[in-house]
Design an enzyme around this catalytic site. Structure first.
Site, PDB file in Angstrom:
ATOM      1  N   SER A 290       0.864  -1.302   0.076  1.00  0.00           N
ATOM      2  CA  SER A 290      -0.021  -0.013  -0.079  1.00  0.00           C
ATOM      3  C   SER A 290       0.957   1.260   0.040  1.00  0.00           C
ATOM      4  CB  SER A 290      -0.943  -0.029   1.225  1.00  0.00           C
ATOM      5  OG  SER A 290      -0.040  -0.180   2.289  1.00  0.00           O
ATOM      6  N   TYR A 291       0.271   2.600  -0.009  1.00  0.00           N
ATOM      7  CA  TYR A 291       1.050   3.697   0.021  1.00  0.00           C
ATOM      8  C   TYR A 291       1.738   3.690   1.136  1.00  0.00           C
ATOM      9  CZ  TYR A 291       1.865   8.704  -0.891  1.00  0.00           C
ATOM     10  OH  TYR A 291       2.447  10.002  -1.355  1.00  0.00           O
ATOM     11  N   PRO A 292       3.127   4.087   0.917  1.00  0.00           N
ATOM     12  CA  PRO A 292       4.103   3.904   2.101  1.00  0.00           C
ATOM     13  C   PRO A 292       4.325   5.240   2.939  1.00  0.00           C
ATOM     14  CG  PRO A 292       5.240   4.290   0.002  1.00  0.00           C
ATOM     15  CD  PRO A 292       3.925   4.055  -0.368  1.00  0.00           C
TER      16      PRO A 292
END
Length: 828
Positions: free
Chosen positions: A360-362
């Site tokens: 997922s978006y880090p």
């Protein structure tokens, strides 16, 4: 009518992956004006329109940049303080022009623009940059913002069904922060860089800066800076507090004074009934330690008088633990500490995994999963993994799944970092980061590990000692998460009231140890706790202070400040400023947050922040000599104007500031060598006349003659051709005591009450000359020729004398030209 839709992502890799998902990998690719940013064309149903002609392209981060207007860009164009108010503009830089041309061409053919930038504040700002470029090319079109947390089909499909408008407040907040950072950074960078040219802030084999040795290591020289003496010494509102944490720890080390202490311990051996073995147990003193040997020895002797020990307390309790979901900061800290991967590298690997659709978006501050998240589906994706697939299968098939704990943070934008797809074929650090993220996610969804902790306390002659044993009762999440240590420490069973005679009682001497240099995990914690930067920028700030050679990592992966870093922080602390403390930056971050929430306007924040820093700049300018005090501890002075000077006389004349001896130097120019006086203590340089023999001026008693104004020793300059001399004060010559005078200024121009100052006498002579000229003119008018001749003779003689020796205060410019004309063997 078929709708044409232009889609723009933040990076080429994201555009490629999203286009592949939406087109089911059937998109056709073509070139744009930028060879790195291709375009993908395909058909797609969206916004209640069928068979829309979709074009997907990208930018590469920010499309625009802000800077001061052209007239303020040259460093010599203005006083740095003017940069606080100088006009600025936001433009597309030349290297982004191909992207701009692609957007302009494509938007002219499009009806709708969909912005697929990363879903954070920075991404929102880039979205408005893309929007501005497109609006300049085409006035009317619809535009939408896509929100997604992972580049996987489920998230991309959800984003297409929930298109919204971009958040202008978030974009304005970023613009505000960027303008603040630009103005403050540019002003203070020029300020300190220009002033610090007086020091050799470089290292080479012939000139190593002085170093200070802390208790457990050497402070690093600025030896990696291969500059030519023209390097920029940058200031940044975030990088300086970051540097401050490193230097603060360093000063704790160098100021540390080790102390001796004494502590008691009791050793007992007892049979463990479960194993049948004798187990040694060391009970630690409940007082911990004493710094007074006599007191410690008296208590030690007291215990030896009657060594029987009594068990006074036995407590047992269980402890349970499992980690919370993963945030950006925790990922960076863990990677640095457990994997030995720097925070900036960690984010690069995480970005790559994200654009590949594997995580997922880090960039997230959230450590709680929203209700309704398909966590079991995410776990199921890992069932085929050869390393933890069996464990993942047990979680969902054997009812071992436990909903993750909720942390205390939620940015309301993105979920915690988690794997979105199973990965194979990864290697190196990329695999390490993916493995850590996946194991952490599985650990969050696992049962707690359970530990039994037993503490036994004994008493000997009123002195208490204790020992704690730990045993793992249930592995829980530790089965899949090896990054947390298992500390099994067995002790045999003791009963309250039990008595025994210990094997021995020890009095041991120890010495306090200095703290270690700060680690990256500790630095990230300090930055996070003090609101220095954001989860998206902290790693960048840490990298910046390394790139600037302010700090370096040692062999233990700890940050050690360079001489340059220490000197900068020390200079501003001498001024009484808290530039290296987090307070100022934290206040800026808080104001920027308020802009995002609509609680403050951009102008309010800019006005208050810029005014505050402008006042600090003025105070810094007034206390600029603090740089000298700090930097001369580590650096030698630089030769003025970059020239190579050799010392003619090492101790020539007296400095009026420090009372030490100044050096008489000359450069290597064979035709017209430049000569200077240099004070190595004050780091001050004074230009001297290019011609003439220069010597110290002493009285008839052999005492050095000092200038009564500034106390610098006066010098005599002799013309070897006509043997005429004049005197100068090196300080007054370069900084005239009266602002009406220009430099170079000489004693024969001075009107101070000093036997060397002949300015008043020459003023009187000039007045007499003017009176004589007036009388002469009057006599001529009266046709009195007999009295005119002697006046003419006297006038000529007086004028000649005047031109040779002096220039009056009232007619400095003209008379100084006369002086130069008659003393043409000198160049002042």
């Amino acid at each position: 009518m078929t709708k044409r839709i232009l889609n723009v992502a933040e990076k080429p890799s994201a555009a490629k992956e999203i286009a592949a998902i939406l087109s089911n990998k059937r998109a056709t690719v073509r070139e744009g004006f930028s060879k790195y940013n291709k375009l993908w064309d395909f058909k797609y149903n969206i916004l209640n329109f069928n068979d829309c002609e979709m074009t997907f392209t990208s930018v590469t981060g920010h499309l625009m940049e802000i800077d001061v207007v052209e007239q303020f860009k040259p460093w010599a164009s203005c006083d740095p303080i003017q940069l606080f108010d100088a006009p600025i503009r936001k433009t597309v830089p030349s290297d982004k022009e191909p992207l701009k041309k692609t957007l302009e061409r494509e938007i002219k053919k499009a009806d709708i623009l969909i912005l697929w930038l990363d879903c954070d504040r920075e991404g929102e700002n880039i979205a408005f940059e893309v929007l501005e470029v497109c609006k300049n090319a085409k006035k009317k079109f619809e535009f939408y913002r896509a929100h997604f947390s992972a580049i996987i089909p489920r998230e991309i499909d959800r984003a297409c069904k929930n298109l919204a408008k971009p958040n202008e407040k978030d974009s304005i907040a970023v613009d505000t922060r960027m303008e603040i950072d630009l103005r403050i950074g540019a002003a203070f960078t020029r300020f300190q860089t220009l002033y610090l040219k007086k020091f050799k802030i470089i290292s080479n084999s012939d000139n190593q800066p002085k170093t200070t040795t802390p208790a457990n290591g050497n402070i690093l020289n600025n030896s990696n800076n291969n500059s030519s003496g023209k390097e920029i010494i940058s200031y940044g509102p975030c990088q300086f507090p970051t540097l401050g944490f490193v230097v603060e720890r360093y000063f704790r080390i160098v100021n540390f004074k080790p102390e001796d202490f004494w502590h008691l311990s009791v050793v007992h051996e007892k049979m463990d009934t479960s194993s049948g073995k004798m187990i040694p147990v060391t009970f630690s003193w409940c007082r911990n330690r004493l710094f007074d040997y006599t007191a410690a020895f008296i208590l030690y002797e007291k215990c030896l008088d009657n060594t029987e020990a009594t068990v006074v307390d036995v407590t047992s309790k269980e402890s349970r633990y499992r980690p919370v979901p993963l945030t950006t900061i925790e990922l960076q800290k863990a990677a640095s500490k457990k994997l030995r991967i720097s925070s900036v590298q960690t984010m690069q690997y995480a970005e790559e995994l994200y654009t590949k659709g594997l995580i997922s978006y880090p960039r997230t501050e959230t450590d709680s999963f929203q209700a309704g998240t398909d966590l079991k589906g995410l776990i199921g994706n890992q069932a085929s993994n050869p390393e933890w697939g069996a464990y993942a299968s047990r979680l969902i098939n054997n009812n071992q799944f436990v909903y993750p704990k909720s942390g205390k943070n939620n940015d309301n934008s993105h979920p915690p970092i988690h794997p979105t797809s199973s990965a194979t074929g990864l290697s190196g650090n990329l695999k390490k980061i993916y493995d850590f993220i996946t194991r952490r996610f599985l650990a969050c969804c696992s049962e707690e590990s359970v530990f039994a902790n037993t503490t036994v306390t004994i008493d000997i002659q009123g002195e208490r000692f204790s020992e704690t044993g730990t045993m793992v009762l249930k592995l829980g999440y530790l089965e899949v998460y090896p990054f947390d240590k298992r500390n099994d420490k067995l002790i045999p069973t003791y009963q309250k009231g039990e008595r025994f005679t210990p094997k021995r009682i020890d009095l041991t001497k120890g010495t306090t140890v200095a703290p270690h240099y700060i680690t990256e995990a500790e630095l990230l914690t300090a930055m996070d706790n003090n609101k220095i930067g954001t989860d998206a920028t902290m790693a960048t700030h840490i990298q910046t202070i390394q790139d600037r050679f302010y700090v370096k990592k040692n062999e233990s992966n700890q940050f050690v400040p360079s001489n340059l870093g220490v000197s900068l922080v020390a200079s501003y602390e001498l001024m009484g400023f808290e530039f290296s403390k987090p307070n100022l930056r934290a206040a800026i971050e808080a104001d920027v947050d308020k802009i995002s929430r609509g609680q403050k306007t951009k102008q309010e924040v800019l006005l208050s922040t810029i005014e505050k820093y402008k006042q600090l700049y003025q105070l810094a300018n007034q206390n600029i000599n603090c740089f000298d005090r700090s930097f001369r501890e580590y650096y030698e002075p630089a030769d003025p104007k970059g020239g190579e000077f050799r010392v003619l006389v090492s101790q020539f004349s007296r400095c009026g500031k420090c009372n030490g001896k100044m050096q008489y130097k000359s450069d290597q120019n064979p035709e017209a060598p430049k000569r200077i006086l240099f004070c190595p203590q004050c780091i001050d340089t004074f230009d001297l006349p290019k011609n003439g023999d220069i010597s110290q001026l002493v009285t008839s008693m052999g005492v050095p003659q000092n200038c009564p104004i500034c106390q610098y020793q006066v010098l005599s300059v002799r013309n070897p051709i006509n043997d005429k001399s004049y005197t100068i004060c090196p300080k007054c010559r370069n900084s005239p005591p009266d602002p009406i005078h220009k430099k170079p200024f000489h004693c024969f121009q001075c009107t101070f009450n000093c036997n060397l100052a002949t300015g008043n006498k020459q003023q009187q002579q000039q007045q007499q000359q003017q009176q004589q000229q007036t009388n002469y003119n009057r006599n001529n008018n009266n046709n009195n020729t007999n009295s005119a001749r002697p006046i003419t003779t006297r006038t000529t003689r007086t004028t000649t004398q005047h031109r040779t020796f002096t220039a009056s205060n009232n007619n400095f410019n003209n008379n100084n030209r006369n002086s130069d004309r008659n003393n043409n063997n000198f160049i002042f």
